[in-house]
Scaffold this active site. Sequence first.
Site, mmCIF file in Angstrom:
data_model
loop_
_atom_site.group_PDB
_atom_site.id
_atom_site.type_symbol
_atom_site.label_atom_id
_atom_site.label_comp_id
_atom_site.label_asym_id
_atom_site.label_seq_id
_atom_site.Cartn_x
_atom_site.Cartn_y
_atom_site.Cartn_z
ATOM 1 N N GLU A 174 -5.108 2.264 2.428
ATOM 2 C CA GLU A 174 -4.953 0.539 3.772
ATOM 3 C C GLU A 174 -5.169 0.934 4.845
ATOM 4 O O GLU A 174 -5.642 0.476 6.099
ATOM 5 C CB GLU A 174 -3.845 -0.195 3.279
ATOM 6 C CG GLU A 174 -4.201 -1.316 4.268
ATOM 7 C CD GLU A 174 -3.192 -1.371 5.843
ATOM 8 O OE1 GLU A 174 -3.652 -2.611 6.094
ATOM 9 O OE2 GLU A 174 -2.399 -0.140 5.517
ATOM 10 N N GLU A 175 -4.586 2.112 5.022
ATOM 11 C CA GLU A 175 -4.518 2.824 6.586
ATOM 12 C C GLU A 175 -5.505 2.946 7.455
ATOM 13 O O GLU A 175 -5.069 2.435 8.735
ATOM 14 C CB GLU A 175 -3.373 3.449 7.475
ATOM 15 C CG GLU A 175 -1.845 2.542 6.667
ATOM 16 C CD GLU A 175 -1.329 1.686 7.630
ATOM 17 O OE1 GLU A 175 -1.473 1.688 8.538
ATOM 18 O OE2 GLU A 175 -0.362 1.615 7.252
ATOM 19 N N ASP A 207 3.352 -6.548 3.604
ATOM 20 C CA ASP A 207 2.862 -5.514 3.845
ATOM 21 C C ASP A 207 3.407 -6.022 5.903
ATOM 22 O O ASP A 207 2.425 -5.629 6.865
ATOM 23 C CB ASP A 207 1.149 -5.329 4.108
ATOM 24 C CG ASP A 207 0.768 -4.169 4.979
ATOM 25 O OD1 ASP A 207 1.449 -2.847 5.431
ATOM 26 O OD2 ASP A 207 -0.392 -3.772 5.486
ATOM 27 N N ASP A 262 6.437 0.661 6.494
ATOM 28 C CA ASP A 262 5.172 -0.027 6.405
ATOM 29 C C ASP A 262 4.235 1.953 5.427
ATOM 30 O O ASP A 262 3.768 2.862 5.381
ATOM 31 C CB ASP A 262 4.211 0.381 7.559
ATOM 32 C CG ASP A 262 2.705 0.541 7.729
ATOM 33 O OD1 ASP A 262 2.501 -0.554 6.594
ATOM 34 O OD2 ASP A 262 1.741 0.742 8.492
ATOM 35 N N HIS A 295 0.848 -1.251 -0.218
ATOM 36 C CA HIS A 295 -0.329 -0.255 -0.262
ATOM 37 C C HIS A 295 0.919 0.605 -0.250
ATOM 38 O O HIS A 295 1.705 1.614 1.033
ATOM 39 C CB HIS A 295 -1.381 -0.077 1.082
ATOM 40 C CG HIS A 295 -0.821 0.021 2.679
ATOM 41 N ND1 HIS A 295 -0.287 1.314 3.349
ATOM 42 C CD2 HIS A 295 0.276 -0.897 3.483
ATOM 43 C CE1 HIS A 295 0.218 1.126 4.228
ATOM 44 N NE2 HIS A 295 -0.015 -0.470 4.679
ATOM 45 N N HIS A 351 3.460 2.931 12.424
ATOM 46 C CA HIS A 351 2.804 3.516 12.861
ATOM 47 C C HIS A 351 2.815 5.079 13.637
ATOM 48 O O HIS A 351 2.639 5.461 14.599
ATOM 49 C CB HIS A 351 0.946 2.975 12.931
ATOM 50 C CG HIS A 351 0.871 2.070 12.165
ATOM 51 N ND1 HIS A 351 -0.785 1.890 12.474
ATOM 52 C CD2 HIS A 351 0.956 1.668 11.108
ATOM 53 C CE1 HIS A 351 -1.040 1.034 11.664
ATOM 54 N NE2 HIS A 351 -0.217 1.414 10.897
HETATM 55 ZN ZN ZN Z 1 0.860 -1.363 6.104
#
Ligand code: ZN
Length: 460
Positions: free
Chosen positions: A329-330, A357, A295, A283, A427
């Site tokens: 995606e998030e 991912d 990520d 993503h 994140h």
């Molecule tokens: Zn991810």
Amino acid sequence: MIIRNFQGILISLILTFISCRGFSQDSDSVMIRKIFDQELLHGQCYRNLNELCSRIGPRLTGSPQAGKAVIWAKELMESYGFDSVYLQPVMVPRWIRGESEKAYILSDGKPNLLNVTALGNSIGTGIGGIRAKLAEVQSLEELDSLGVEKILGRIVFFNGRMDPTLISAGQAYGKAGVQRNRGPAKAARFGAKGVIVRSMTNLVDDYPHTGATAYEDGVPRIPAIAISTLDAGELSRELKRDPGLDFYFETHCQMLEDVLSYNVIGEIRGHEFPGEIIAVGGHLDSWDLAQGAHDDGAGCMQAIEVLRLLKDIGYRSKRTLRAVMFMNEENGLRGGLKYAQNALEKNEIHIAAIESDNGGFTPKGFGIDAADEKIEKIRGWAPLFKSYLIYDIAKGGGGADIRPLKNAGVPVIGLRVDEHRYFKYHHSALDTFDAVDQRELELGAAAMTALVYLLDQHGL
Ligand SMILES: [Zn+2]
């Protein structure tokens, strides 16, 4: 005579079968060696990831940077001369963080500032913030047991940690992560004013980790933040000392109207079965606190690398190969949903979809969600991966973006990596390019390329 002839035919058939199998295994293993050699000597995914991270950086869905990433990824794939590169339009949510968050408790009359970050999709408190007493819980179940009278008017503090005894960090994340995903909506049902969630990381440090929360229809939307694990510990201790302490926080995030964005797709057409598609993706969107290197810049660059590498070594695929950069995606999965919807509408046949991912770490194997005989077929290729220290080919896996395809019956496969360090970065502000190791990233790209090659050669 007839019997002897029959035996002879049978023996020669068996010998032919064995030699064919032998030849096939041999040629597969030669090709896979070539894939790994070429990637480790002349790979480009690490360089591309550097460019994505340094030139574009954070790519929150709907942001100008996400828009830049779309154009950049398209141009990159065009520069590799794939047969076609195109954008797939998709309407996406546009959540913005606004001014930085602030949170404190009063210790001896003075504000003690805490490291927090708003949860994605959360509403903001606005100027003036929220001040209230706390209710600390370790799980959604504990929240249920407290009920309205102990929650009403308070800020719920979810302090359940990722279980360090679970060897799969992903599993520990999944278990603790429900506090972030569903906690705010559940707490709101009991009349909470706001929610604090302990950051989803195994480490005890100063970095808050964001991530999406999901509100429920018909339930008030309340502001929600994540707190660093170090400060979560401190807050919990302070609360034991003074259960009546006030917590203050202020956030300025908001959800705006949906905006137009895109999945970015690059394609190499198959020369034998062009109607059969093997998709490989990651993503393109990321959280806004860092560069989204692990990520999922890593997964995106690996997916592009699969096609580039096969082209580079002069391999002509039988089937159509697609690199898909999914958007959103998030905090919405709109790109994954749109891709699957589009595939259904066009009656496309995907023989498999693969996603990376879980960070750009050392590849360990593949997690497969498909019919048992298909899983067994892929497991049959295990000897070909052994010399690359890839042993873990098993049932269970995929990726969020390809889940909608799975729901439409497509076999899905996730790259399994050594994920012990992943949640340090995930994140948070630490998810930067320097956290990715070139060799590990390249080994992952080569592993995915080898799998795509085998799927292309032998079908599924
Ligand atoms: Zn991810």
